[in-house]
Each structure stands twice: as structure tokens, then as C-alpha cells.
Design a protein around this motif. Structure first.
Motif, PDB file in Angstrom:
ATOM      1  N   GLN A  15       0.817  -1.156  -0.193  1.00 47.60           N
ATOM      2  CA  GLN A  15       0.036  -0.177   0.174  1.00 47.60           C
ATOM      3  C   GLN A  15       0.942   1.267   0.100  1.00 47.60           C
ATOM      4  O   GLN A  15       1.814   1.385   0.795  1.00 47.60           O
ATOM      5  CB  GLN A  15      -0.800  -0.049   1.172  1.00 47.60           C
ATOM      6  N   ASP A  16       0.702   2.262  -1.030  1.00 46.42           N
ATOM      7  CA  ASP A  16       1.362   3.266  -1.012  1.00 46.42           C
ATOM      8  C   ASP A  16       1.156   4.023   0.181  1.00 46.42           C
ATOM      9  O   ASP A  16       0.075   4.391   0.562  1.00 46.42           O
ATOM     10  CB  ASP A  16       1.065   4.045  -2.248  1.00 46.42           C
ATOM     11  N   PRO A  17       2.123   4.640   1.036  1.00 43.39           N
ATOM     12  CA  PRO A  17       2.041   5.317   2.233  1.00 43.39           C
ATOM     13  C   PRO A  17       1.618   6.794   2.008  1.00 43.39           C
ATOM     14  O   PRO A  17       1.086   7.386   2.854  1.00 43.39           O
ATOM     15  CB  PRO A  17       3.406   5.248   2.972  1.00 43.39           C
ATOM     16  N   GLY A  18       1.792   7.303   0.748  1.00 43.01           N
ATOM     17  CA  GLY A  18       1.364   8.845   0.493  1.00 43.01           C
ATOM     18  C   GLY A  18       2.428   9.544   1.353  1.00 43.01           C
ATOM     19  O   GLY A  18       3.676   9.084   1.172  1.00 43.01           O
ATOM     20  N   PRO A  19       2.321  10.813   1.502  1.00 44.41           N
ATOM     21  CA  PRO A  19       1.194  11.165   2.070  1.00 44.41           C
ATOM     22  C   PRO A  19       0.258  11.676   0.594  1.00 44.41           C
ATOM     23  O   PRO A  19       0.804  12.101  -0.207  1.00 44.41           O
ATOM     24  CB  PRO A  19       1.383  12.437   3.106  1.00 44.41           C
ATOM     25  N   LEU A  20      -1.103  11.801   0.919  1.00 41.68           N
ATOM     26  CA  LEU A  20      -1.863  12.160  -0.204  1.00 41.68           C
ATOM     27  C   LEU A  20      -2.556  13.454   0.154  1.00 41.68           C
ATOM     28  O   LEU A  20      -3.409  13.341   1.318  1.00 41.68           O
ATOM     29  CB  LEU A  20      -2.992  11.091  -0.440  1.00 41.68           C
TER      30      LEU A  20
END
Lengths: 112, 111
Positions: free
Chosen positions: B6-11
Motif C-alpha cells: 500500500q502506498d503510504p502517501g501522504p496524499l
């Protein structure tokens, strides 16, 4: 919210001391879980229980033991706490092994 | 290789935007999927639970599972500042003994 409480909510202890965390549920769910959450690792399963006195290990069980003598209570014990066990500990409950899991508020443990 | 990525972002998105959060996985036997929202210093809160493939909608949230690509998504429509949190995915198979969690994506919705 699912009826799950954890105690204590915060604890500071010293290396080498035993620590017991308690999870209590009022939902009468069969399954109970202990997770730890650390930056970069997400939630990792420590131990879980599928009934009274029925428990099994998760992926990070070393240094931890559990007990479940009543449906509503699931205890996590660190026999001799180490600094690597500093973490946030979450309890979760579910009706079955593939059912949704509901989490408690967490216990923040600091081992000095 | 991790079971779940899962891409940790941050978004960071403006209020009202459509948000897409994603997880990929390696085990083709996974068929139970969950999405959680976790506010800072709180426990994860279940948002969506799905079985097998397809879409599931609940209010502003839509969960999508593409088993052929081993990819799941959570869409948030009309995002609100109160959606600012970390979102976790989790999944398991019918023969597994545990759910595997992603590391979470941090989302900030800017008013």
C-alpha cells in the motif's frame, strides 16, 4: 461502536519487567486478536483466540503470551519487556475467522 | 515480498475531490477484503467489507476488487476535511488464519 475496551490505555515500564494488557468485549464474539502497530510495518498479528482457552500464534508472537479464560476477556502478557516491544497494541474482535474485525482504542506501551 | 502493498502517501487533496486509495496483493487466494479508517491516536474503524470481486458502495465510499489484477481500491466521493486520516486495507483467504494489513495511506483533505 463495538463494545471493546482496553486497559491500561497508556503504560510506561522498564526493561525486564512483566506487563499484562487486557482486552474486554461485550459483544460475545468468538474470535479475539492482539495486534501491534509500528511505523512502516502496519498492523501485525501477535496472537489470536478462537474460543475460551483456544489460542494460536500470529506472525510476531515471540516474547508474548496470551490467555483467555472467559469469552469476554483476552489478556496479552509480555513476560520480560524489551525496548523492541515499545508499540501501540490493539485488540480486535470478530464473529468468525473471515468476518469483519472491530478494533479497540489501543494501548500505548513504552519500554524504557 | 509483503503479502499486501500500500502506498503510504501522504496524499493531499482539496475538499470535494474524488480520492482513490489502492492496495495490491500477491496471494491469488485472497477473497475477503476490508478497508479501515484510522484517525491519529485512535483505533482502526471498519469502513467496508467485501467478498470476492466487484464493487460495493456505502454512502460516499465505494470499494472495488479486481482479483484478476490482484488490486483493490477505495474511492471517496466529495471528500471532506473529516476524511483526513490514515486508510488501511486488509485481506485474507478462506484457508488463511489471519488478515494481512497494508501499512496505510495518509490522506489530508484541505478545506
Amino acid at each position: 461502536d463495538a463494545g471493546i475496551t482496553q486497559s491500561p490505555r497508556h503504560k510506561v515500564t522498564e526493561t525486564g519487567t512483566p506487563v499484562t494488557l487486557r482486552c474486554h468485549q461485550t459483544e460475545n464474539h468468538r474470535y479475539m486478536y492482539w495486534y501491534r502497530q509500528d511505523p512502516g510495518h502496519g498492523l501485525r498479528l501477535i496472537h489470536y483466540s478462537y474460543g475460551v482457552k483456544d489460542t494460536d500464534k500470529g506472525e510476531v508472537s515471540d516474547g508474548y503470551s496470551v490467555s483467555r479464560s472467559k469469552t469476554e476477556d483476552f489478556l496479552l502478557t509480555l513476560e520480560s519487556a524489551t525496548s523492541s516491544q515499545t508499540s501501540v497494541y490493539f485488540c480486535a474482535i470478530s464473529e468468525g475467522p473471515y468476518s469483519p474485525q472491530y478494533f479497540g482504542p489501543g494501548t500505548r506501551l513504552l519500554v524504557l | 515480498q509483503k503479502e499486501v502493498e500500500q502506498d503510504p502517501g501522504p496524499l493531499s487533496v482539496p475538499e470535494g475531490a474524488i480520492v482513490s486509495l489502492n492496495c495490491t496483493y500477491s496471494n491469488s487466494a485472497f477473497q475477503y477484503f476490508m478497508w479501515y479508517r484510522q484517525y491519529s491516536r485512535k483505533g482502526p474503524e471498519l469502513l467496508m467489507y467485501t467478498y470476492s470481486s466487484g464493487n460495493k458502495e456505502d454512502g460516499r465510499f465505494t470499494a472495488q476488487v479486481d482479483k484478476s489484477s490482484k488490486y483493490i481500491s477505495l474511492f471517496i466521493r466529495d471528500s471532506q476535511p473529516s476524511d483526513s486520516a490514515t486508510y488501511l486495507c486488509a485481506m485474507t483467504s478462506s484457508t488463511g488464519n489471519q488478515f494481512y494489513f497494508g501499512t496505510g495511506t495518509s490522506l489530508t483533505v484541505i478545506p
